[in-house]
Design an enzyme around this catalytic site. Structure first.
Site, PDB file in Angstrom:
ATOM      1  N   HIS A  93      -4.918  -1.275   4.219  1.00 35.50           N
ATOM      2  CA  HIS A  93      -4.083  -1.805   3.003  1.00 35.50           C
ATOM      3  C   HIS A  93      -2.812  -1.856   3.930  1.00 35.50           C
ATOM      4  CE1 HIS A  93      -1.816  -2.434  -0.468  1.00 35.50           C
ATOM      5  NE2 HIS A  93      -2.843  -2.749  -1.135  1.00 35.50           N
ATOM      6  N   GLU A 141      -3.584 -10.366   2.012  1.00 35.74           N
ATOM      7  CA  GLU A 141      -2.470 -10.253   1.076  1.00 35.74           C
ATOM      8  C   GLU A 141      -1.117 -10.515   1.905  1.00 35.74           C
ATOM      9  OE1 GLU A 141      -3.653  -7.253  -2.030  1.00 35.74           O
ATOM     10  OE2 GLU A 141      -2.948  -6.305  -0.404  1.00 35.74           O
TER      11      GLU A 141
END
Ligand code: G3P
Length: 222
Positions: A93, A141
């Site tokens: 992430h 992202e």
């Protein structure tokens, strides 16, 4: 056709721990059941066991380390995450970046344990590299939009389209998610229309006064 995945990352928000994590999990379960859309959550490690045992939703870890059982103090053992009831795991992430070798080791551990791997990336090139490691999902992202309230679907559809095409070229078995600023059914619809298999999101649900209402809106155009 397989349902898109709406994956809600609770991060380390105050609004995502303890009873608040349960409230979001209950909302995900209710909206998932009524809509038929798969809604998963990625809570703190300490909430994986209770949440996965109390609610009929897929639960994801926010990270694993590609290690095997042994002396690794402070690391996250994939076997422990699996035993706690996790269905899958985020890897790399934006707020928990890894080296390429670490990502590869984590993806391999996930595959060995049948944990669904979601490798997060920040652009088209890293998405292509991640796809070569053969995870179940690549989730692109743009970091500058994370937590911004500005949706990737509207502000940067090119990154979604570019990632879908790049992943398809490298490894057509890998599914694509996108995230950053996702907040409405329209954002989800755009992402799916651009070829993704769903979205990864956090603040719009976790920080909402009524997470269930936001989830209902997120699935409303699917
Ligand atoms: O893991 C999802 C996340 O990075 C996106 O956050 O708050 O922009 O939905 P947010």
């Amino acid at each position: 056709m397989v349902s898109p995945l709406i994956l809600v990352n609770l991060k380390t928000y105050q609004e995502g721990i303890g009873s608040s994590a349960h409230r979001i999990a209950a909302a995900a379960e209710a909206v998932g059941r009524e809509s038929g859309v798969t809604i998963g959550i990625a809570p703190s490690f300490t909430e994986i066991h209770p949440v996965s045992h109390h609610y009929g939703i897929p639960v994801y870890a926010q990270h694993i380390d590609g290690i095997t059982p042994g002396a690794h103090t402070g690391y996250i053992l994939p076997e422990a995450v699996k035993l706690a009831g996790a269905h899958g795991t985020l890897i790399n992430h934006s707020e928990r970046r890894l080296t390429l070798a670490d990502i590869d080791a984590a993806v391999q551990s996930a595959r060995r344990l049948r944990l669904e791997s979601v490798v997060c990336t920040n652009n088209v090139a890293t998405s292509a590299a991640a796809a070569a490691l053969n995870p179940v999902y690549v989730a692109v992202e743009p970091p500058e939009l994370i937590g911004s309230g500005v949706s990737v679907s509207k502000a940067d559809p090119q990154i979604i389209e570019g990632t879908v095409n790049a992943v398809l070229d490298v490894n057509p078995d890998v599914k694509v998610l996108t995230g950053a600023g996702i907040q409405s059914g329209e954002c989800v619809r755009i992402a799916v229309d651009l070829g993704t298999h769903g979205v990864l999101l956090a603040s719009s649900v976790v920080k909402a006064e009524n997470p269930e209402a936001v989830l209902r809106d997120l699935v409303s155009l699917l």
